[in-house]
Design a protein around this motif. Sequence first.
Motif, short mmCIF file in Angstrom:
data_model
loop_
_atom_site.label_atom_id
_atom_site.label_comp_id
_atom_site.label_asym_id
_atom_site.label_seq_id
_atom_site.Cartn_x
_atom_site.Cartn_y
_atom_site.Cartn_z
N GLY A 8 0.79 -1.22 0.00
CA GLY A 8 0.00 0.00 0.00
C GLY A 8 0.82 1.27 0.00
N ASP A 9 2.14 1.18 0.24
CA ASP A 9 2.99 2.37 0.20
C ASP A 9 3.04 2.91 -1.23
OD1 ASP A 9 3.59 2.15 2.88
OD2 ASP A 9 5.62 1.38 2.58
N LEU A 10 3.05 4.23 -1.36
CA LEU A 10 3.22 4.87 -2.66
C LEU A 10 4.70 5.14 -2.86
CD1 LEU A 10 0.27 7.42 -2.65
CD2 LEU A 10 0.33 5.13 -3.62
N VAL A 11 5.22 4.76 -4.01
CA VAL A 11 6.65 4.86 -4.27
C VAL A 11 6.91 5.42 -5.67
CG1 VAL A 11 7.28 2.93 -2.75
CG2 VAL A 11 6.73 2.47 -5.14
N SER A 12 8.15 5.79 -5.87
CA SER A 12 8.65 6.18 -7.18
C SER A 12 10.06 5.63 -7.30
CB SER A 12 8.65 7.71 -7.31
OG SER A 12 9.14 8.09 -8.57
N GLU A 13 10.48 5.35 -8.52
CA GLU A 13 11.85 4.89 -8.71
C GLU A 13 12.82 6.05 -8.56
OE1 GLU A 13 12.85 1.74 -11.69
OE2 GLU A 13 10.92 2.39 -12.49
N THR A 14 14.05 5.74 -8.26
CA THR A 14 15.11 6.75 -8.23
C THR A 14 16.24 6.28 -9.13
OG1 THR A 14 16.21 5.73 -6.33
CG2 THR A 14 14.59 7.43 -5.85
N ASP A 15 17.00 7.21 -9.63
CA ASP A 15 18.14 6.89 -10.48
C ASP A 15 19.23 7.90 -10.17
OD1 ASP A 15 20.02 6.49 -12.49
OD2 ASP A 15 18.49 6.03 -13.99
N ILE A 16 20.33 7.42 -9.57
CA ILE A 16 21.39 8.35 -9.16
C ILE A 16 22.04 9.05 -10.35
CG2 ILE A 16 21.88 7.21 -6.97
CD1 ILE A 16 24.29 5.89 -8.32
N GLU A 17 21.95 8.43 -11.53
CA GLU A 17 22.52 9.07 -12.72
C GLU A 17 21.63 10.19 -13.25
OE1 GLU A 17 23.80 6.30 -15.69
OE2 GLU A 17 24.67 4.96 -14.20
N LYS A 22 11.69 12.44 -13.68
CA LYS A 22 10.39 12.12 -13.09
C LYS A 22 10.00 10.69 -13.47
CE LYS A 22 9.60 16.21 -11.46
NZ LYS A 22 9.64 16.52 -10.08
N PHE A 23 9.67 9.91 -12.47
CA PHE A 23 9.22 8.54 -12.68
C PHE A 23 7.75 8.43 -12.29
CE2 PHE A 23 13.79 7.97 -12.18
CZ PHE A 23 14.07 7.07 -13.18
N GLU A 69 16.27 1.11 -4.86
CA GLU A 69 16.04 1.98 -6.02
C GLU A 69 14.67 2.66 -5.94
OE1 GLU A 69 16.66 -0.49 -9.43
OE2 GLU A 69 18.81 -0.65 -9.07
N MET A 70 14.03 2.55 -4.78
CA MET A 70 12.70 3.14 -4.58
C MET A 70 12.79 4.34 -3.64
SD MET A 70 10.31 1.22 -6.14
CE MET A 70 11.41 1.44 -7.51
N ARG A 71 11.89 5.28 -3.85
CA ARG A 71 11.75 6.41 -2.93
C ARG A 71 10.32 6.33 -2.37
NH1 ARG A 71 13.32 11.33 -5.76
NH2 ARG A 71 11.76 10.59 -7.20
#
Length: 77
Positions: A8-17, A22-23, A69-71
């Motif tokens: 149920g958590d809302l997440v977005s991907e992250t990319d250090i590069e 925006k994901f 890799e998730m925020r």
Amino acid sequence: MKIDLKIGDLVSETDIEYPNKKFPLGVVVPFPLSFVESAPWIRESYEEGGVVWVCWPALGEANWCYVDEMRLLSENW
């Protein structure tokens, strides 16, 4: 830093590069056990909490993702 994600958590991907990229918004959903059984290479990561299954409504798909890799955008209480 490892985060503890729950169903149920809302997440977005992250990319250090690409830190400003925006994901799409994703929702952590139950991991399909049939996938874990059919993909033994992911079992250890799943059992250690290193991967989650995420549904991406805007993309019309769901898949596994590495937790690191998730925020976390919004926690499901």
